[in-house]
Design an enzyme around this catalytic site. Sequence first.
Site, PDB file in Angstrom:
ATOM      1  N   GLY A 172       1.309  -1.097  -0.073  1.00 52.69           N
ATOM      2  CA  GLY A 172      -0.479   0.199  -0.046  1.00 52.69           C
ATOM      3  C   GLY A 172       0.724   1.228   0.142  1.00 52.69           C
ATOM      4  O   GLY A 172       1.990   1.184   0.538  1.00 52.69           O
ATOM      5  N   ASP A 173       0.062   2.704   0.174  1.00 53.30           N
ATOM      6  CA  ASP A 173       0.938   3.481  -0.294  1.00 53.30           C
ATOM      7  C   ASP A 173       1.828   3.664  -1.027  1.00 53.30           C
ATOM      8  O   ASP A 173       2.689   4.603  -1.432  1.00 53.30           O
ATOM      9  CB  ASP A 173       1.548   3.877   1.585  1.00 53.30           C
ATOM     10  N   GLY A 221       0.897   5.406  -4.157  1.00 49.88           N
ATOM     11  CA  GLY A 221       1.595   6.662  -4.750  1.00 49.88           C
ATOM     12  C   GLY A 221       0.170   6.414  -5.706  1.00 49.88           C
ATOM     13  O   GLY A 221       0.052   6.946  -6.414  1.00 49.88           O
ATOM     14  N   LYS A 222      -0.490   5.695  -5.530  1.00 48.10           N
ATOM     15  CA  LYS A 222      -1.452   5.095  -6.456  1.00 48.10           C
ATOM     16  C   LYS A 222      -2.497   6.089  -7.115  1.00 48.10           C
ATOM     17  O   LYS A 222      -3.393   6.930  -8.159  1.00 48.10           O
ATOM     18  CB  LYS A 222      -3.191   4.138  -6.084  1.00 48.10           C
ATOM     19  N   ALA A 226      -8.185   2.993   3.330  1.00 48.81           N
ATOM     20  CA  ALA A 226      -7.221   3.826   2.334  1.00 48.81           C
ATOM     21  C   ALA A 226      -7.376   5.631   2.619  1.00 48.81           C
ATOM     22  O   ALA A 226      -8.081   6.529   2.721  1.00 48.81           O
ATOM     23  CB  ALA A 226      -8.118   3.677   0.657  1.00 48.81           C
ATOM     24  N   GLY A 227      -5.722   6.008   1.957  1.00 50.63           N
ATOM     25  CA  GLY A 227      -5.598   7.191   1.885  1.00 50.63           C
ATOM     26  C   GLY A 227      -4.763   7.510   0.593  1.00 50.63           C
ATOM     27  O   GLY A 227      -3.622   6.896   0.855  1.00 50.63           O
ATOM     28  N   HIS A 228      -6.295   8.364  -0.120  1.00 46.15           N
ATOM     29  CA  HIS A 228      -5.209   8.580  -1.130  1.00 46.15           C
ATOM     30  C   HIS A 228      -5.181  10.449  -1.619  1.00 46.15           C
ATOM     31  O   HIS A 228      -5.691  11.249  -0.935  1.00 46.15           O
ATOM     32  CB  HIS A 228      -6.341   8.251  -2.656  1.00 46.15           C
ATOM     33  N   GLN A 285      -5.680   0.068  -0.854  1.00 41.34           N
ATOM     34  CA  GLN A 285      -4.209  -1.084  -0.387  1.00 41.34           C
ATOM     35  C   GLN A 285      -3.272  -1.501  -1.241  1.00 41.34           C
ATOM     36  O   GLN A 285      -3.418  -0.683  -2.878  1.00 41.34           O
ATOM     37  CB  GLN A 285      -4.932  -2.014   0.569  1.00 41.34           C
ATOM     38  N   GLY A 306      -1.795   8.648  10.203  1.00 40.46           N
ATOM     39  CA  GLY A 306      -0.027   9.597  10.788  1.00 40.46           C
ATOM     40  C   GLY A 306       1.129   9.061  11.266  1.00 40.46           C
ATOM     41  O   GLY A 306       1.205   8.954  11.989  1.00 40.46           O
ATOM     42  N   ARG A 322       5.479   5.411   8.330  1.00 44.49           N
ATOM     43  CA  ARG A 322       5.721   3.660   7.884  1.00 44.49           C
ATOM     44  C   ARG A 322       6.865   3.359   8.004  1.00 44.49           C
ATOM     45  O   ARG A 322       7.723   4.044   8.145  1.00 44.49           O
ATOM     46  CB  ARG A 322       5.352   3.981   6.791  1.00 44.49           C
TER      47      ARG A 322
HETATM   48  P1  IMP Z   1      -7.087  -3.023   8.150  1.00 49.18           P
HETATM   49  O1  IMP Z   1      -7.411  -2.422   6.525  1.00 49.18           O
HETATM   50  O2  IMP Z   1      -7.843  -1.081   8.865  1.00 49.18           O
HETATM   51  O3  IMP Z   1      -8.100  -4.125   9.007  1.00 49.18           O
HETATM   52  O4  IMP Z   1      -5.651  -2.902   8.387  1.00 49.18           O
HETATM   53  C1  IMP Z   1      -4.891  -3.986   8.415  1.00 49.18           C
HETATM   54  C2  IMP Z   1      -3.850  -4.181   7.599  1.00 49.18           C
HETATM   55  O5  IMP Z   1      -3.735  -3.130   6.006  1.00 49.18           O
HETATM   56  C3  IMP Z   1      -3.149  -3.211   8.377  1.00 49.18           C
HETATM   57  O6  IMP Z   1      -1.624  -3.318   8.386  1.00 49.18           O
HETATM   58  C4  IMP Z   1      -2.530  -1.326   8.135  1.00 49.18           C
HETATM   59  O7  IMP Z   1      -2.010  -0.912   8.281  1.00 49.18           O
HETATM   60  C5  IMP Z   1      -2.786  -1.350   6.467  1.00 49.18           C
HETATM   61  N1  IMP Z   1      -3.091  -1.455   5.619  1.00 49.18           N
HETATM   62  C6  IMP Z   1      -5.049  -0.745   5.671  1.00 49.18           C
HETATM   63  N2  IMP Z   1      -5.404   0.477   4.534  1.00 49.18           N
HETATM   64  C7  IMP Z   1      -3.917   0.636   4.411  1.00 49.18           C
HETATM   65  C8  IMP Z   1      -3.433   1.649   3.134  1.00 49.18           C
HETATM   66  O8  IMP Z   1      -3.862   2.493   2.694  1.00 49.18           O
HETATM   67  N3  IMP Z   1      -2.333   1.518   3.446  1.00 49.18           N
HETATM   68  C9  IMP Z   1      -1.184   1.432   3.728  1.00 49.18           C
HETATM   69  N4  IMP Z   1      -1.367   0.077   3.897  1.00 49.18           N
HETATM   70  C10 IMP Z   1      -3.503  -0.568   4.555  1.00 49.18           C
END
Ligand code: IMP
Length: 429
Positions: A12-13, A15-16, A39-41, A225, A303, A306
């Site tokens: 994840g992360d 830069g999608k 997710a956080g885009h 993700q 926040g 990483r």
């Molecule tokens: P959940 O999706 O909140 O259940 O988290 C499960 C795992 O996925 C954890 O390790 C989170 O840090 C990771 N995760 C969930 N969404 C993201 C994302 O958008 N970017 C990176 N890691 C994510």
Amino acid sequence: MSTLAIVGTQWGDEGKGKIVDILSEGADYIVRYQGGNNAGHTVVVNGVKYVLHLLPSGILHDGKKCVLGNGMVIDLEGLWNEVEFIKRVGKSPEGRLFVSERAHVIFPYHKALDAASEKLKGDGSIGTTLKGIGPAYRDKAGRVGIRIADLKDEESFKEKLRWNIREKELTLKHVYNYPVSFNFDEIYSHTMRIYEKVADFVCDTVSLLNRAIDAQERVLFEGAQATLLDIDVGTYPFVTSSNSSALGIPAGAGVSPKKVEKVYGIAKAYTTRVGGGPFPTELKDNTGELLRARGHEYGSTTGRPRRCGWLDLFAVKFSAQVNQLDGLVITKLDVLDAFDQIKVCVGYELNGQLIDRFPSTARELEQVKPVYETLPGWKQKTTNVKSFNELPEEAKNFIKFVEDYLGIPVPIISTGPQRDETVIRERIW
Ligand code: IMP
């Protein structure tokens, strides 16, 4: 080509958001098919940073249609906040935002269960975003989830909500020793208040998307993700609760696999991971610190800092295989501008032997030793470079190394957060 998918190839992360934002220009529809506001885009347009959690990045393009598919779990309040946010920045979602009535709703008890489950796991916790994602998918698979369509039928919704509140209170108290009581009337009326605000966006997105694809409209599927966080092929149990690789598209958008024509992956020029779980190329030293500082590697949803490490091409190759990638977009190349030497993981050793497949268990992955190739760094700024030929020779070699190793092209390279900090070698569509 009328359908294209963009998926993360790491944890994840990658830069999608930025790449989907650029590719949205060529799309009629931009579709999310799994996950929720975990997710956080992050997208930067004209120097302004937008962080979206639920809405596809395409919403920032006037006139583009955006879909939240049936495979998603939706926090209605989060959805409404994002709708308000994009209206404040001058974008109208009216007539172009479509939310699946089949998507499941995240309720406060899902968030409480997320927290309770993480607490009980202690040191073995997943490090979730605490947005209630896992518990909402657990209810979906357990056939007790509440879908957006259920909110239309007052009596049936009340009955389901009552049952769920009772089940969750019992579970929280007796299984997790984490007692929480939920006020039925409050949750019911709050949910209905928000639902009424977003009701005009709710529809049958399965038929909408199938019709659009049949009419040759251009559909861009945006994975949230990434592949290594996929519930089936990712580094289980340190994964999210949905199929966050391209494997989730048919089920999560309600379209046949025959309708997904091309799949492109996104990888950062190094690797990061948030939360727990094995990470073979992780660097817990100054080099890792430098990657974090240069790459501003702090979670856009939580926040959290990483975890950072060198590019793990062995892992990306596995992602290329399961997604059958047509190409790979490399992001954040500029973060490597400061390094004399750059390491790239090209294999894993397990018990002193090179292995020929990506491990299926977290335990094995914890034990592997990465095998590195060391490439010379370029020690020059790449941020303003506009074409592949202008890149320093060593940076070109780094990209070629990736292409040769994976056997697929790298058509786009991102060298900064802005839309114009991008080298486009070949148009994807
Ligand atoms: P959940 O999706 O909140 O259940 O988290 C499960 C795992 O996925 C954890 O390790 C989170 O840090 C990771 N995760 C969930 N969404 C993201 C994302 O958008 N970017 C990176 N890691 C994510």
